[in-house]
Design an enzyme around this catalytic site. Structure first.
Site, PDB file in Angstrom:
ATOM      1  N   GLU A  71       2.885   6.406   2.002  1.00  0.00           N
ATOM      2  CA  GLU A  71       1.800   7.012   2.795  1.00  0.00           C
ATOM      3  C   GLU A  71       1.693   6.328   4.156  1.00  0.00           C
ATOM      4  OE1 GLU A  71      -1.287   8.226  -0.790  1.00  0.00           O
ATOM      5  OE2 GLU A  71      -1.561   6.301   0.193  1.00  0.00           O
ATOM      6  N   CYS A 123      -9.558   9.831  -2.687  1.00  0.00           N
ATOM      7  CA  CYS A 123     -10.145   9.179  -1.521  1.00  0.00           C
ATOM      8  C   CYS A 123     -10.502  10.174  -0.423  1.00  0.00           C
ATOM      9  CB  CYS A 123      -9.199   8.120  -0.971  1.00  0.00           C
ATOM     10  SG  CYS A 123      -7.543   8.742  -0.606  1.00  0.00           S
TER      11      CYS A 123
END
Length: 643
Positions: free
Chosen positions: A311, A404
């Site tokens: 990521e 998230c």
């Protein structure tokens, strides 16, 4: 914000649909039950569940600061009680470790997210404090921060560590600004200054932990997670600390490296710390990182972090479209960084990037129902390709195992007003043309601003300024990057002033009702990428004002890469209320390259025929079922090269 404005509708959707939807998934998956050890069979508490709840609470408190909702308030107060009931006598507050690993507190900062969770809890508690000056939530978090300050530091017996996932730093600096208590500033400074120092704390931590830690069985994890873990573990063996931005001291870093959300949360805190300490070298270091991101590592829609394994940021000009990661949280963090830099200096670049990320990634992250969300934000989507790459499908999900992003979207939409105006000095900056009302205390009086904006569908903006001060004040209106010469009138008369740092500053003694009108040009236009972005060679992206547009196979046909735009395309605007109220699609003439009917490879030039292309706003893609999507469209044979 006007009840009839574009963003007011999105704000209401956030409050009425998204907040309940995210809460429902959190309840169904055990995040709230975990706080009272009431998990059902098969449920297992995760190390960062409390951060998800904290972001949800923060969004709720931001909404409650604007209007009361007794049912929502009562529920949030009960949730606070469940959270803080787990606080230990010394102030420690993390239910996962208290319940499951009480002997391993602060022993694996690199990956265990204790300080990350503490940061999000502190941010939520600060918003609760604004609702309740006697907030028991903030009192509990202040006690926890005091405990953390005892554990970490440069004194005898203290740990010289710092979080593997940054977040607490920016929360501490928020707490310092709101409370004025120096202990918050000092702890944030410690975490920032200690990062990347030798001997490397994470390596020392690994050595101690190896004595007792057992290998973890990852066989039940999804393949994408296993890929990441495999890559991550190989990085640990190489002692590659770039993933955590711990390869160098924070203010010595020149490029954005590693996990994009971690990096940008840290850069946000660095910018705040540099401003609050007035250190010009630290400010300069932040601007170097900003330039690296926005000039070499940012997608055209405001996304960042191109590599899905990790990521993370990869390298300059590496911005693949169909493999784009561009996590929603990363764009939100980029907005945070830009807003902090905007507090330091005039520069319309910061507001331009905020606008780009808000209107494209943040809006696209949520379905038109408000109940489903993207984690990745592709710029090209081919269902079979993503399937065989083991990537997420191009349909928003109501629930993500790593959740998230949804509560992060909730809190930035709830706090949208933060990005409309700023006051870095004596000047008042109008950064975003969004319907709003705000009053500024000037010491010798006040200035009130009422703004009505037709964006993004229309270009008319009307700003009414009222003041009871007899002193001249400067109000600065942003010149958007997509319209370098807007028409701006003051009380009906054209303003002939020279822009400064991307703003047109109007200084005068403002009266009881002065009217500034801004007429923005929304003629569609194309942009081209730097030729070093190899994925976009001979391609263009289409914009109308701040909105990026894309093609979907729903409106065209499959194999969108067969389409060519004319070199200088002319667009027709088509109302598309069925997509969203007021939405505008674009149509233009171009070509479709005909596939061969005889051979996969050929020495002959392919034939092409005239075709009508339709594009829709990127943020509305994937609301009509799964289909192909393309943002960077091929140009005609001359490829836009100038002679």
């Amino acid at each position: 914000m006007s009840k009839h404005s574009f963003w007011e509708a999105r704000y209401r959707l956030n409050r009425d649909a998204s907040i309940p939807a995210v809460l429902q998934t959190f309840e169904e998956t055990g995040r709230i039950r975990a706080l009272t050890r009431e998990l059902r069979e098969g449920e297992k508490q995760h190390i960062f569940w409390e951060s998800d709840l904290a972001k949800w609470l923060e969004a709720v408190f931001l909404h409650l600061q604007k209007e009361e909702d007794q049912e929502l308030r009562d529920f949030s107060e009960r949730l606070i009680d469940k959270l803080i009931r787990n606080q230990e006598a010394d102030g420690y507050l993390n239910s996962y470790f208290s319940f499951h690993e009480p002997d391993h507190k602060f022993t694996n900062l690199k990956v265990r997210h204790e300080l990350y969770c503490a940061g999000h809890l502190l941010e939520a508690a600060l918003e609760h404090l604004k609702l309740d000056p006697d907030s028991r939530f903030f009192a509990a978090l202040e006690k926890y921060i005091d405990h953390i300050a005892q554990v970490f530091g440069r004194g005898v017996g203290q740990k010289r560590g710092y979080p593997g996932h940054q977040e607490i730093e920016l929360a501490l600096l928020k707490a310092y600004e709101y409370t004025g208590k120096a202990k918050f500033l000092e702890l944030a400074g410690f975490f920032l200054d200690e990062r990347g120092q030798a001997p490397h704390y994470f390596e020392l931590e690994d050595q101690k932990r190896a004595e007792y830690e057992k290998p973890v069985d990852y066989s039940e994890f999804p393949s994408e997670v296993r890929d990441f873990i495999s890559w991550h573990m190989s990085g640990l063996k190489r002692r590659d600390h770039t993933y955590y931005q711990a390869h160098q001291p924070a203010f010595e870093q020149k490029t954005a490296e590693g996990h994009s959300v971690r990096a940008l949360y840290m850069f946000t805190a660095m910018a705040d710390y540099a401003r609050l300490t007035g250190d010009p070298q630290k400010i300069a270091a932040c601007k170097v990182l900003w330039e690296n991101i926005t000039c070499r590592r940012m997608y055209v829609h405001g996304g960042v972090g191109s590599a899905h394994i990790g990521e993370r940021f990869s390298f300059d000009y590496d911005l693949p479209n169909d493999l784009a990661y561009a996590e929603t949280c990363a764009s939100i963090a980029l907005i945070f960084f830009a807003e902090r830099l905007m507090r330091i200096e005039w520069n319309s670049e910061y507001a331009d990037v905020i606008e780009r990320a808000l209107y494209n990634v943040v809006l696209a992250s949520t379905s038109t129902s408000g109940k489903a969300f993207f984690y990745d934000n592709y710029l090209e989507y081919i269902p079979d390709f993503q399937k065989f790459q083991h990537r997420r499908h191009g349909v928003r999900d109501e629930y993500h195992t790593c959740s998230c992003c949804p509560p992060n979207v909730l809190r930035i939409i709830a706090d949208l007003e933060r990005y409309i105006f700023s006051q870095p000095g004596e000047e008042i900056m109008v950064n975003q043309y969004i319907n709003s009302e705000k009053s500024f205390d000037l010491g010798d009086g006040t200035i009130s601003i009422q703004m009505e904006s037709a964006l993004p569908w229309g270009g008319k903006v009307r700003v009414v300024v009222s003041s009871n001060s007899n002193q001249p004040r400067k109000i600065c209106f942003r010149i958007p990057s997509w319209d370098s010469a807007p028409k701006i009138l003051l009380n009906g008369e054209p303003l002939k002033l020279k822009p400064e740092s991307g703003y047109l500053g109007v200084e005068k003694v403002w009266g009881a009702r002065d009217v500034v009108e801004v007429d923005l040009n929304l003629t569609p236009y194309v942009v081209r990428a730097d030729p070093r972005v190899r994925y976009n060679a001979n391609r263009v992206a289409v914009f109308r004002g701040p909105l990026l547009y894309c093609m979907e196979s729903t409106d065209n046909s499959s194999h969108l890469n067969q389409y060519l735009l004319d070199e200088d395309p002319k667009f027709t605007e088509i109302p598309q209320d069925q997509l969203a109220p007021g939405a505008i699609a674009l149509e233009t003439e171009g070509y479709r390259v005909e596939p061969s009917t005889t051979s996969l490879y050929s020495r002959s030039r392919p034939k092409r025929s005239r075709a009508r292309l339709r594009l829709i706003p990127y943020f509305l893609w994937s609301n009509r079922g799964e289909c192909e999507m393309l943002t960077w469209v091929l140009e005609d044979s001359r490829y836009g090269l100038s002679s």
